[in-house]
Design a protein around this motif. Structure first.
Motif, PDB file in Angstrom:
ATOM      1  N   THR A 289      34.699  26.507 -24.800  1.00 17.37           N
ATOM      2  CA  THR A 289      33.499  27.113 -24.118  1.00 17.37           C
ATOM      3  C   THR A 289      32.019  26.415 -24.462  1.00 17.37           C
ATOM      4  O   THR A 289      31.107  26.220 -23.587  1.00 17.37           O
ATOM      5  N   ALA A 290      31.915  26.415 -26.029  1.00 17.70           N
ATOM      6  CA  ALA A 290      30.796  25.796 -26.171  1.00 17.70           C
ATOM      7  C   ALA A 290      30.573  24.453 -25.756  1.00 17.70           C
ATOM      8  O   ALA A 290      29.662  23.809 -25.452  1.00 17.70           O
ATOM      9  N   MET A 291      31.662  23.504 -25.571  1.00 17.90           N
ATOM     10  CA  MET A 291      31.693  22.153 -25.244  1.00 17.90           C
ATOM     11  C   MET A 291      31.423  22.214 -23.692  1.00 17.90           C
ATOM     12  O   MET A 291      30.662  21.478 -23.070  1.00 17.90           O
ATOM     13  N   GLN A 292      31.807  23.328 -22.923  1.00 19.05           N
ATOM     14  CA  GLN A 292      31.321  23.357 -21.476  1.00 19.05           C
ATOM     15  C   GLN A 292      30.226  23.578 -21.424  1.00 19.05           C
ATOM     16  O   GLN A 292      29.534  23.033 -20.587  1.00 19.05           O
ATOM     17  N   LEU A 293      29.489  24.468 -22.288  1.00 16.20           N
ATOM     18  CA  LEU A 293      28.064  24.996 -22.108  1.00 16.20           C
ATOM     19  C   LEU A 293      27.144  23.783 -22.323  1.00 16.20           C
ATOM     20  O   LEU A 293      26.096  23.782 -21.649  1.00 16.20           O
TER      21      LEU A 293
ATOM     22  N   GLU B 112      35.135  37.701  -4.849  1.00 12.40           N
ATOM     23  CA  GLU B 112      34.346  38.572  -4.246  1.00 12.40           C
ATOM     24  C   GLU B 112      33.039  38.532  -4.997  1.00 12.40           C
ATOM     25  O   GLU B 112      31.928  38.279  -4.660  1.00 12.40           O
ATOM     26  N   SER B 113      33.235  38.728  -6.635  1.00 14.43           N
ATOM     27  CA  SER B 113      32.112  38.700  -7.263  1.00 14.43           C
ATOM     28  C   SER B 113      31.741  37.147  -7.217  1.00 14.43           C
ATOM     29  O   SER B 113      30.348  36.945  -7.536  1.00 14.43           O
ATOM     30  N   ILE B 114      32.305  36.157  -7.216  1.00 17.36           N
ATOM     31  CA  ILE B 114      31.896  34.986  -7.466  1.00 17.36           C
ATOM     32  C   ILE B 114      31.344  34.341  -6.055  1.00 17.36           C
ATOM     33  O   ILE B 114      29.886  33.877  -6.104  1.00 17.36           O
ATOM     34  N   THR B 115      31.646  34.899  -4.943  1.00 18.45           N
ATOM     35  CA  THR B 115      30.597  34.669  -3.936  1.00 18.45           C
ATOM     36  C   THR B 115      29.482  35.094  -3.805  1.00 18.45           C
ATOM     37  O   THR B 115      28.516  34.803  -2.903  1.00 18.45           O
ATOM     38  N   LYS B 116      29.276  36.401  -4.396  1.00 17.71           N
ATOM     39  CA  LYS B 116      27.867  37.087  -4.429  1.00 17.71           C
ATOM     40  C   LYS B 116      26.922  36.077  -5.052  1.00 17.71           C
ATOM     41  O   LYS B 116      25.738  36.287  -4.991  1.00 17.71           O
ATOM     42  N   GLN B 117      27.384  35.377  -6.011  1.00 11.57           N
ATOM     43  CA  GLN B 117      26.430  34.452  -6.766  1.00 11.57           C
ATOM     44  C   GLN B 117      26.081  33.098  -5.989  1.00 11.57           C
ATOM     45  O   GLN B 117      25.190  32.332  -6.091  1.00 11.57           O
ATOM     46  N   LEU B 118      26.770  33.002  -4.714  1.00 11.16           N
ATOM     47  CA  LEU B 118      26.538  31.767  -3.762  1.00 11.16           C
ATOM     48  C   LEU B 118      25.773  32.118  -2.736  1.00 11.16           C
ATOM     49  O   LEU B 118      25.451  33.217  -2.277  1.00 11.16           O
ATOM     50  N   PRO B 119      24.727  31.038  -2.355  1.00 11.67           N
ATOM     51  CA  PRO B 119      24.035  31.283  -1.217  1.00 11.67           C
ATOM     52  C   PRO B 119      24.557  31.814   0.159  1.00 11.67           C
ATOM     53  O   PRO B 119      25.848  31.464   0.181  1.00 11.67           O
ATOM     54  N   LYS B 120      24.214  32.867   1.096  1.00  5.91           N
ATOM     55  CA  LYS B 120      24.838  33.113   1.990  1.00  5.91           C
ATOM     56  C   LYS B 120      24.883  32.237   3.075  1.00  5.91           C
ATOM     57  O   LYS B 120      26.023  32.115   3.817  1.00  5.91           O
TER      58      LYS B 120
ATOM     59  N   ILE C  50      29.386  32.980 -15.567  1.00  2.00           N
ATOM     60  CA  ILE C  50      28.253  33.742 -14.777  1.00  2.00           C
ATOM     61  C   ILE C  50      27.688  34.973 -15.486  1.00  2.00           C
ATOM     62  O   ILE C  50      26.592  35.145 -15.499  1.00  2.00           O
ATOM     63  N   GLY C  51      28.657  35.588 -16.257  1.00  2.00           N
ATOM     64  CA  GLY C  51      28.178  36.603 -17.157  1.00  2.00           C
ATOM     65  C   GLY C  51      27.276  36.265 -18.281  1.00  2.00           C
ATOM     66  O   GLY C  51      26.381  36.972 -18.716  1.00  2.00           O
ATOM     67  N   ARG C  52      27.316  34.972 -18.774  1.00  2.00           N
ATOM     68  CA  ARG C  52      26.547  34.508 -19.774  1.00  2.00           C
ATOM     69  C   ARG C  52      25.201  33.973 -19.184  1.00  2.00           C
ATOM     70  O   ARG C  52      24.531  33.670 -20.015  1.00  2.00           O
ATOM     71  N   LYS C  53      25.312  33.954 -17.956  1.00  2.00           N
ATOM     72  CA  LYS C  53      24.106  33.423 -17.116  1.00  2.00           C
ATOM     73  C   LYS C  53      23.964  31.844 -17.480  1.00  2.00           C
ATOM     74  O   LYS C  53      22.765  31.179 -17.651  1.00  2.00           O
ATOM     75  N   SER C  54      24.919  31.021 -17.826  1.00  2.00           N
ATOM     76  CA  SER C  54      25.109  29.677 -18.041  1.00  2.00           C
ATOM     77  C   SER C  54      25.480  28.823 -17.123  1.00  2.00           C
ATOM     78  O   SER C  54      25.249  27.580 -17.376  1.00  2.00           O
ATOM     79  N   ILE C  55      25.669  29.508 -15.888  1.00  2.00           N
ATOM     80  CA  ILE C  55      25.501  28.474 -14.791  1.00  2.00           C
ATOM     81  C   ILE C  55      24.932  29.080 -13.667  1.00  2.00           C
ATOM     82  O   ILE C  55      24.960  30.455 -13.543  1.00  2.00           O
ATOM     83  N   ASP C  56      24.326  28.230 -12.818  1.00  2.00           N
ATOM     84  CA  ASP C  56      23.600  28.775 -11.826  1.00  2.00           C
ATOM     85  C   ASP C  56      24.232  28.199 -10.339  1.00  2.00           C
ATOM     86  O   ASP C  56      24.352  27.046 -10.109  1.00  2.00           O
ATOM     87  N   LEU C  57      24.552  29.041  -9.653  1.00  2.00           N
ATOM     88  CA  LEU C  57      25.327  28.411  -8.504  1.00  2.00           C
ATOM     89  C   LEU C  57      24.384  28.759  -7.115  1.00  2.00           C
ATOM     90  O   LEU C  57      24.911  28.882  -5.930  1.00  2.00           O
TER      91      LEU C  57
END
Length: 371
Positions: free
Chosen positions: A109-113, A165-173, A134-141
């Protein structure tokens, strides 16, 4: 029918030629122009028909290396499929400098970040690990313009509906959504229509040639004599490259130990094996260094392994669809394949359902030396 008329750039076409790809498959032919035009697409086609390039090629045409944002997200149900999509994407990235970030379990995970600190334009992920980021707020979709839901039927089967469902809520409509699936029953259609907007549906008729190119047989045996029957068949066939499917991880382990003791060139693959080791196993198998891959159905879906000559269903699959997915690992790219299924008396109902589904009475293979 060629990639140029579909709207694929000369750079990409030249790169495809290096890989021996010159003619688009039916799913590519029908979906690429739609995707390039910005339409939402629901695509139904069998495994092994080129679905991955059907969405990756137009994605790469649209992705901009100058943008600092994540422009596209591909969501895959399994790590194996995510790895395969990533491999294809990295090949295409040789022709166009696109930042690709794979996000799936078993990675550091650290390498991914750390990689997220560099411009990333395309994310290829499994639901659980992506939600972790998404929970870590380490990615912005929030600036993602294209969302690909791959193997939607498996997403439902594996219980990822709430995660999606949770992931799509992070995406633009306002985005482009592409949904691909090997099967499109009512629950899958419901999922697809939920996340798409006025989609165009493309259905590629299931090719009977896929099964007709595979010589199928059944060995009638008992649970007690099944292992001996398999080993006799392997001795008679001596396949160049084979996958042996078992229903459970435990059965994979037992068969693997038995075959290893008899000096068979074999490896096993199931979800309890560390991801890094699974990747090494698949690399060795694809190179042809391993003769037998003993696996659960985790290896049956989405993995494009050229050169598999034989499929052995040590355990009868639970559904006719699973049978087709398993045997679809052989008889690819115009080559003939062979598959053998080991049936004990308790499997008669399941085998009858398989035969009814494929509309074919599978011939029996007689073994002289097995009781």
């Amino acid at each position: 029918m060629n990639f140029k008329t579909l709207g694929i750039s000369p750079e990409m076409i030249n790169h495809l030629k290096k890989s021996g790809i010159t003619i688009p498959t039916p799913i590519q032919d029908q979906t690429i122009p739609l995707i390039l035009s910005g339409k939402d697409v629901i695509g139904e086609a069998q495994t092994g028909t080129g679905k991955t390039l059907a969405f990756l090629l137009p994605l790469f045409e649209k992705l901009s290396s100058k943008s600092p944002n994540i422009q596209a997200l591909v969501l895959s149900p399994t790590r194996e499929l995510a790895i395969q999509i990533t491999q294809e994407a990295k090949k295409l990235a040789e022709a166009k400098a696109i930042g690709i970030l794979p996000i799936y379990g078993g990675q550091d995970t650290a390498m991914q970040l750390k990689k997220l600190g560099k411009p990333v334009h395309l994310v290829i992920a499994t639901p659980g690990r992506l939600l972790d980021h998404i929970g870590r707020k380490s990615i912005d979709l929030s600036k993602t313009t294209t969302f690909v839901l791959d193997e939607a039927d498996q997403m439902l089967l594996m219980g990822f509906k709430n995660d999606v469902e949770s992931i799509t809520k992070q995406l633009p409509k306002k985005r482009q959504t592409l949904c691909f699936s090997a099967t499109m029953d009512a629950p899958v259609k419901k999922l697809a229509y939920r996340y798409t907007s006025s989609p165009t549906t493309v259905t590629i008729a299931k090719k009977k040639i896929t099964i007709e190119a595979i010589h199928q047989e059944i060995v009638e045996t008992t649970d007690r004599h099944k292992q001996a029957a398999l080993l006799q068949v392997l001795s008679e066939d001596n396949p160049y490259m084979a996958i042996i499917f078992c229903r459970t991880k435990r059965r994979v382990e037992v068969l693997y130990e038995a075959m290893k003791d008899k000096d068979y060139n074999c490896v096993r693959l199931h979800s309890d094996i560390l991801q890094s080791k699974r990747e090494r196993i698949m690399k060795s198998f694809k190179k042809g260094d391993i003769q037998y891959l003993i696996a659960t159905d985790v290896a049956a879906r989405g993995l494009d392994i050229s050169g598999v000559t034989h499929i052995y269903n040590y355990d009868v699959p639970e559904t006719p669809e699973a049978y087709i997915h398993r045997i679809g690992r052989t008889g690819r790219a115009g080559n003939d394949g062979y598959t053998c299924m080991f049936m004990s008396p308790k499997n008669e109902k399941e085998v009858s359902e398989i035969e009814a589904h494929i509309r074919f009475k599978i011939p029996r293979r007689i073994l002289q030396d097995i009781l």
